[in-house]
Design a protein around this motif. Sequence first.
Motif, PDB file in Angstrom:
ATOM      1  N   THR A  31       0.803  -1.222   0.000  1.00 21.39           N
ATOM      2  CA  THR A  31       0.000   0.000   0.000  1.00 21.39           C
ATOM      3  C   THR A  31       0.835   1.271   0.000  1.00 21.39           C
ATOM      4  N   ILE A  32       2.158   1.167   0.108  1.00 19.15           N
ATOM      5  CA  ILE A  32       2.951   2.393   0.131  1.00 19.15           C
ATOM      6  C   ILE A  32       3.167   2.911  -1.281  1.00 19.15           C
ATOM      7  N   ASP A  33       3.400   4.203  -1.382  1.00 17.48           N
ATOM      8  CA  ASP A  33       3.639   4.845  -2.668  1.00 17.48           C
ATOM      9  C   ASP A  33       5.123   4.705  -3.000  1.00 17.48           C
ATOM     10  N   THR A  34       5.480   3.630  -3.688  1.00 14.94           N
ATOM     11  CA  THR A  34       6.890   3.360  -3.953  1.00 14.94           C
ATOM     12  C   THR A  34       7.492   4.305  -4.992  1.00 14.94           C
ATOM     13  N   GLU A  35       6.666   5.111  -5.645  1.00 18.94           N
ATOM     14  CA  GLU A  35       7.198   6.098  -6.582  1.00 18.94           C
ATOM     15  C   GLU A  35       7.672   7.349  -5.867  1.00 18.94           C
ATOM     16  N   LYS A  36       7.292   7.502  -4.609  1.00 20.87           N
ATOM     17  CA  LYS A  36       7.686   8.669  -3.830  1.00 20.87           C
ATOM     18  C   LYS A  36       9.138   8.495  -3.387  1.00 20.87           C
ATOM     19  N   GLN A  37      10.021   9.206  -4.030  1.00 17.36           N
ATOM     20  CA  GLN A  37      11.448   9.007  -3.810  1.00 17.36           C
ATOM     21  C   GLN A  37      11.909   9.407  -2.415  1.00 17.36           C
ATOM     22  N   THR A  38      11.183  10.273  -1.737  1.00 18.52           N
ATOM     23  CA  THR A  38      11.612  10.730  -0.414  1.00 18.52           C
ATOM     24  C   THR A  38      11.371   9.700   0.680  1.00 18.52           C
ATOM     25  N   LEU A  39      10.725   8.572   0.377  1.00 19.22           N
ATOM     26  CA  LEU A  39      10.497   7.514   1.369  1.00 19.22           C
ATOM     27  C   LEU A  39      11.737   6.691   1.660  1.00 19.22           C
ATOM     28  N   PHE A  40      12.659   6.638   0.740  1.00 19.58           N
ATOM     29  CA  PHE A  40      13.724   5.649   0.794  1.00 19.58           C
ATOM     30  C   PHE A  40      15.035   6.228   1.289  1.00 19.58           C
ATOM     31  N   PRO A  41      15.811   5.389   1.984  1.00 17.64           N
ATOM     32  CA  PRO A  41      15.633   4.015   2.415  1.00 17.64           C
ATOM     33  C   PRO A  41      14.455   3.871   3.380  1.00 17.64           C
ATOM     34  N   TYR A  42      13.777   2.741   3.270  1.00 12.26           N
ATOM     35  CA  TYR A  42      12.501   2.495   3.943  1.00 12.26           C
ATOM     36  C   TYR A  42      12.610   1.251   4.821  1.00 12.26           C
ATOM     37  N   ALA A  43      12.114   1.344   6.056  1.00 15.84           N
ATOM     38  CA  ALA A  43      12.098   0.196   6.978  1.00 15.84           C
ATOM     39  C   ALA A  43      10.648  -0.133   7.320  1.00 15.84           C
ATOM     40  N   ASN A  44      10.366  -1.417   7.400  1.00 18.25           N
ATOM     41  CA  ASN A  44       9.006  -1.878   7.654  1.00 18.25           C
ATOM     42  C   ASN A  44       9.049  -3.009   8.677  1.00 18.25           C
ATOM     43  N   LEU A  45       8.145  -2.947   9.644  1.00 18.87           N
ATOM     44  CA  LEU A  45       8.043  -3.982  10.671  1.00 18.87           C
ATOM     45  C   LEU A  45       6.688  -4.671  10.550  1.00 18.87           C
ATOM     46  N   ILE A  46       6.718  -5.994  10.496  1.00 19.76           N
ATOM     47  CA  ILE A  46       5.494  -6.795  10.482  1.00 19.76           C
ATOM     48  C   ILE A  46       5.533  -7.682  11.717  1.00 19.76           C
ATOM     49  N   VAL A  47       4.527  -7.551  12.575  1.00 16.11           N
ATOM     50  CA  VAL A  47       4.405  -8.451  13.718  1.00 16.11           C
ATOM     51  C   VAL A  47       3.575  -9.632  13.239  1.00 16.11           C
TER      52      VAL A  47
END
Length: 173
Positions: A31-47
């Motif tokens: 669901t994230i906007d991967t075209e948005k260059q200002t997000l990266f580097p990106y960290a994600n946590l899944i419980v």
Amino acid sequence: MQTYYSFTQFFANVCNAHPNITTFDMADIRTIDTEKQTLFPYANLIVNNVNIDSGVMTYNVTFMVMDRVVEVEDVSTGRFNEIVANYRGYSNVVDVHNSTLLTINDVVSYIYRNPDALDYNVIGSSLCTPFEERFQNLLAGWAIDMNIAVGNPQDMCVINLSTALAAGSDVSC
């Protein structure tokens, strides 16, 4: 007492303090906007799940760090300024895998070694897996699956209930 909120907030604080992480969240990666260059580097946590045992809650989590892979055109000519292709072609995928694995190692090391880590303990060894995913652009990085134990005092005083009432024999209040 450590709660789900304090556990996830701890990860957010560690990630937001790391110089190689721009964005941390727990959203569904699709669901994230991967075209948005200002997000990266990106960290994600899944419980994935939580095991409640006597005095301990063990969180099974998947933690991912990723960055954009940039394809580079081989437009150089000349002997001294040509682009050298890595074994995968003209991209920064090896650099992305290198920096994201180092970042995951930093976060895990912080949990292992920091005395102020709020009694969080990584249980056993943790498996890191590299990935490359095509969304609106190409992302690469590492995912680590790990179990983190958190002290759980199991306060029985929260529920004001006698043993007889819990067993169903005392119905008066």
